[in-house]
Design an enzyme around this catalytic site. Structure first.
Site, PDB file in Angstrom:
ATOM      1  N   TYR A 158      10.878   8.906   2.180  1.00  0.00           N
ATOM      2  CA  TYR A 158      10.944   7.772   1.240  1.00  0.00           C
ATOM      3  C   TYR A 158      11.892   8.303  -0.095  1.00  0.00           C
ATOM      4  O   TYR A 158      12.225   7.458  -0.702  1.00  0.00           O
ATOM      5  CB  TYR A 158       9.643   7.294   0.679  1.00  0.00           C
ATOM      6  CG  TYR A 158       8.796   6.871   1.785  1.00  0.00           C
ATOM      7  CD1 TYR A 158       9.358   5.976   2.846  1.00  0.00           C
ATOM      8  CD2 TYR A 158       7.572   7.662   2.390  1.00  0.00           C
ATOM      9  CE1 TYR A 158       8.584   5.503   3.667  1.00  0.00           C
ATOM     10  CE2 TYR A 158       6.984   7.028   3.353  1.00  0.00           C
ATOM     11  CZ  TYR A 158       7.290   6.126   4.216  1.00  0.00           C
ATOM     12  OH  TYR A 158       6.812   5.541   5.358  1.00  0.00           O
ATOM     13  N   ALA A 207       2.782  -0.503   4.927  1.00  0.00           N
ATOM     14  CA  ALA A 207       2.231  -0.706   6.508  1.00  0.00           C
ATOM     15  C   ALA A 207       1.724  -2.070   6.643  1.00  0.00           C
ATOM     16  O   ALA A 207       1.717  -2.350   8.086  1.00  0.00           O
ATOM     17  CB  ALA A 207       0.942   0.387   6.578  1.00  0.00           C
ATOM     18  N   HIS A 213      12.658  -2.171   3.059  1.00  0.00           N
ATOM     19  CA  HIS A 213      11.871  -0.923   3.599  1.00  0.00           C
ATOM     20  C   HIS A 213      12.891   0.284   2.996  1.00  0.00           C
ATOM     21  O   HIS A 213      13.961   0.054   3.207  1.00  0.00           O
ATOM     22  CB  HIS A 213      11.633  -0.730   4.937  1.00  0.00           C
ATOM     23  CG  HIS A 213      10.877  -1.779   5.421  1.00  0.00           C
ATOM     24  ND1 HIS A 213       9.400  -1.672   5.267  1.00  0.00           N
ATOM     25  CD2 HIS A 213      10.898  -2.863   6.196  1.00  0.00           C
ATOM     26  CE1 HIS A 213       8.977  -2.849   5.607  1.00  0.00           C
ATOM     27  NE2 HIS A 213      10.010  -3.471   6.346  1.00  0.00           N
ATOM     28  N   ARG A 234      11.772   5.109  13.718  1.00  0.00           N
ATOM     29  CA  ARG A 234      10.655   5.740  13.632  1.00  0.00           C
ATOM     30  C   ARG A 234       9.399   5.458  14.646  1.00  0.00           C
ATOM     31  O   ARG A 234       9.938   4.875  15.828  1.00  0.00           O
ATOM     32  CB  ARG A 234       9.997   5.350  12.255  1.00  0.00           C
ATOM     33  CG  ARG A 234      10.926   5.643  10.962  1.00  0.00           C
ATOM     34  CD  ARG A 234      10.525   5.771   9.738  1.00  0.00           C
ATOM     35  NE  ARG A 234       9.250   6.245   9.438  1.00  0.00           N
ATOM     36  CZ  ARG A 234       8.545   6.258   8.518  1.00  0.00           C
ATOM     37  NH1 ARG A 234       8.635   5.270   7.423  1.00  0.00           N
ATOM     38  NH2 ARG A 234       7.169   6.774   8.324  1.00  0.00           N
ATOM     39  N   PRO A 264       0.811  -1.283   0.072  1.00  0.00           N
ATOM     40  CA  PRO A 264       0.046   0.083   0.034  1.00  0.00           C
ATOM     41  C   PRO A 264       0.868   1.265  -0.007  1.00  0.00           C
ATOM     42  O   PRO A 264       1.761   1.276   0.736  1.00  0.00           O
ATOM     43  CB  PRO A 264      -0.566  -0.045   1.186  1.00  0.00           C
ATOM     44  CG  PRO A 264      -0.864  -1.431   1.664  1.00  0.00           C
ATOM     45  CD  PRO A 264       0.378  -2.166   1.015  1.00  0.00           C
ATOM     46  N   ASN A 265       0.325   2.050  -0.959  1.00  0.00           N
ATOM     47  CA  ASN A 265       0.998   3.429  -0.881  1.00  0.00           C
ATOM     48  C   ASN A 265       2.447   3.719  -1.485  1.00  0.00           C
ATOM     49  O   ASN A 265       2.678   4.884  -1.831  1.00  0.00           O
ATOM     50  CB  ASN A 265       1.071   4.232   0.357  1.00  0.00           C
ATOM     51  CG  ASN A 265      -0.448   4.401   1.174  1.00  0.00           C
ATOM     52  OD1 ASN A 265      -1.361   4.982   0.555  1.00  0.00           O
ATOM     53  ND2 ASN A 265      -0.494   3.740   2.495  1.00  0.00           N
ATOM     54  N   ASN A 292       8.280  -5.373  -0.084  1.00  0.00           N
ATOM     55  CA  ASN A 292       7.862  -4.160   0.631  1.00  0.00           C
ATOM     56  C   ASN A 292       6.491  -4.071   0.977  1.00  0.00           C
ATOM     57  O   ASN A 292       5.644  -3.633   0.085  1.00  0.00           O
ATOM     58  CB  ASN A 292       8.547  -2.869  -0.086  1.00  0.00           C
ATOM     59  CG  ASN A 292       8.395  -1.727   1.025  1.00  0.00           C
ATOM     60  OD1 ASN A 292       7.765  -1.921   2.037  1.00  0.00           O
ATOM     61  ND2 ASN A 292       9.147  -0.670   0.402  1.00  0.00           N
ATOM     62  N   GLU A 312      12.872  -9.100   3.004  1.00  0.00           N
ATOM     63  CA  GLU A 312      12.024  -7.731   3.498  1.00  0.00           C
ATOM     64  C   GLU A 312      12.662  -6.660   3.568  1.00  0.00           C
ATOM     65  O   GLU A 312      13.886  -6.609   3.671  1.00  0.00           O
ATOM     66  CB  GLU A 312      11.562  -8.097   5.106  1.00  0.00           C
ATOM     67  CG  GLU A 312      10.932  -7.059   5.451  1.00  0.00           C
ATOM     68  CD  GLU A 312      10.627  -6.899   7.226  1.00  0.00           C
ATOM     69  OE1 GLU A 312      10.747  -7.960   7.770  1.00  0.00           O
ATOM     70  OE2 GLU A 312      10.067  -5.908   7.645  1.00  0.00           O
ATOM     71  N   ARG A 317       5.249  11.299  -2.213  1.00  0.00           N
ATOM     72  CA  ARG A 317       4.809  10.683  -0.849  1.00  0.00           C
ATOM     73  C   ARG A 317       5.878  10.946  -0.112  1.00  0.00           C
ATOM     74  O   ARG A 317       7.005  10.577   0.232  1.00  0.00           O
ATOM     75  CB  ARG A 317       4.259   9.091  -0.816  1.00  0.00           C
ATOM     76  CG  ARG A 317       3.876   8.787   0.593  1.00  0.00           C
ATOM     77  CD  ARG A 317       3.971   7.330   0.640  1.00  0.00           C
ATOM     78  NE  ARG A 317       3.369   6.865   1.816  1.00  0.00           N
ATOM     79  CZ  ARG A 317       3.939   5.413   2.357  1.00  0.00           C
ATOM     80  NH1 ARG A 317       4.480   4.693   1.608  1.00  0.00           N
ATOM     81  NH2 ARG A 317       3.444   5.267   3.563  1.00  0.00           N
TER      82      ARG A 317
HETATM   83  C1  DQA Z   1       7.957   1.364   4.180  1.00  0.00           C
HETATM   84  C2  DQA Z   1       7.758   1.386   5.824  1.00  0.00           C
HETATM   85  C3  DQA Z   1       6.712   1.379   6.278  1.00  0.00           C
HETATM   86  O1  DQA Z   1       6.228   1.555   7.742  1.00  0.00           O
HETATM   87  C4  DQA Z   1       5.554   2.223   5.690  1.00  0.00           C
HETATM   88  O2  DQA Z   1       4.082   2.024   6.255  1.00  0.00           O
HETATM   89  C5  DQA Z   1       5.595   2.301   4.427  1.00  0.00           C
HETATM   90  C6  DQA Z   1       6.745   2.310   3.774  1.00  0.00           C
HETATM   91  C7  DQA Z   1       9.371   1.640   3.727  1.00  0.00           C
HETATM   92  O3  DQA Z   1       9.308   1.166   2.601  1.00  0.00           O
HETATM   93  O4  DQA Z   1       9.860   2.392   4.485  1.00  0.00           O
HETATM   94  O5  DQA Z   1       4.510   2.378   3.520  1.00  0.00           O
HETATM   95  O6  DQA Z   1       7.581  -0.006   4.156  1.00  0.00           O
END
Ligand code: DQA
Length: 151
Positions: free
Chosen positions: A29, A83, A106, A113, A16-17, A80, A104, A24
């Site tokens: 990011y 959330a 990020h 954070r 998501p996102n 990735n 995994e 964003r």
């Molecule tokens: C994320 C970190 C997550 O906590 C966040 O919700 C994201 C992006 C990252 O790539 O840093 O959407 O996965």
């Protein structure tokens, strides 16, 4: 000489996102778009004689479907989960059903954070975790999968 069978692709799955990357919260990011990151990952995979299937969805069930697909159509997973990393038992179970290496990933460092980002369900099934290195993390994750496949 018989032709060498082409290796299955690395699945790079984004949650998501992450479709909003570039605009964003760029201070967290970075400014690279997801399409640009996809190109970086594909180029790096090519140097290892590999390819990527690079996908993004805002929907948990779609992500589960793609992780399941990776069982037979992929050679490794870079995930990735955004959330959903911090909430999704369904994604954990899908990863547990995979026998391939799993990284995994990020862009940010969730451990620096908010406390709610410091729990990861994915980490329980991941071979390794890369975080806090921005877009370059995807390139390093491709290297990691390539190295794990050689073991
Ligand atoms: C994320 C970190 C997550 O906590 C966040 O919700 C994201 C992006 C990252 O790539 O840093 O959407 O996965």
């Amino acid at each position: 000489m018989p032709k060498k069978a082409k290796a299955l692709p690395i699945y790079v799955i984004n949650g998501p996102n992450l479709n909003l990357l570039g605009t964003r919260e760029p201070e967290i990011y970075g400014t690279a778009t997801l399409a640009e990151i996809g190109k970086l990952a594909a180029a790096r995979a090519k140097t290892h004689g590999l390819s990527v299937v690079f996908q993004q969805s805002n929907h948990e069930g779609v992500l589960v479907d793609w992780i399941q697909e990776c069982r037979t159509k992929g050679c490794g997973l870079i995930l990735n989960a955004g959330a959903l990393t911090h909430t999704s038992v369904a994604l954990l179970d899908a990863c547990r059903a995979l026998t391939h290496p799993i990284i995994e990933l990020h862009l940010s460092n969730p451990y620096a954070r908010e406390p709610f980002r410091q729990r990861s369900f994915i980490a329980k099934a991941a071979t390794g975790v890369i975080c806090g290195l921005g877009a370059n993390g995807y390139v390093l994750a491709v290297d990691a999968i390539a190295a794990l496949l050689k073991e």
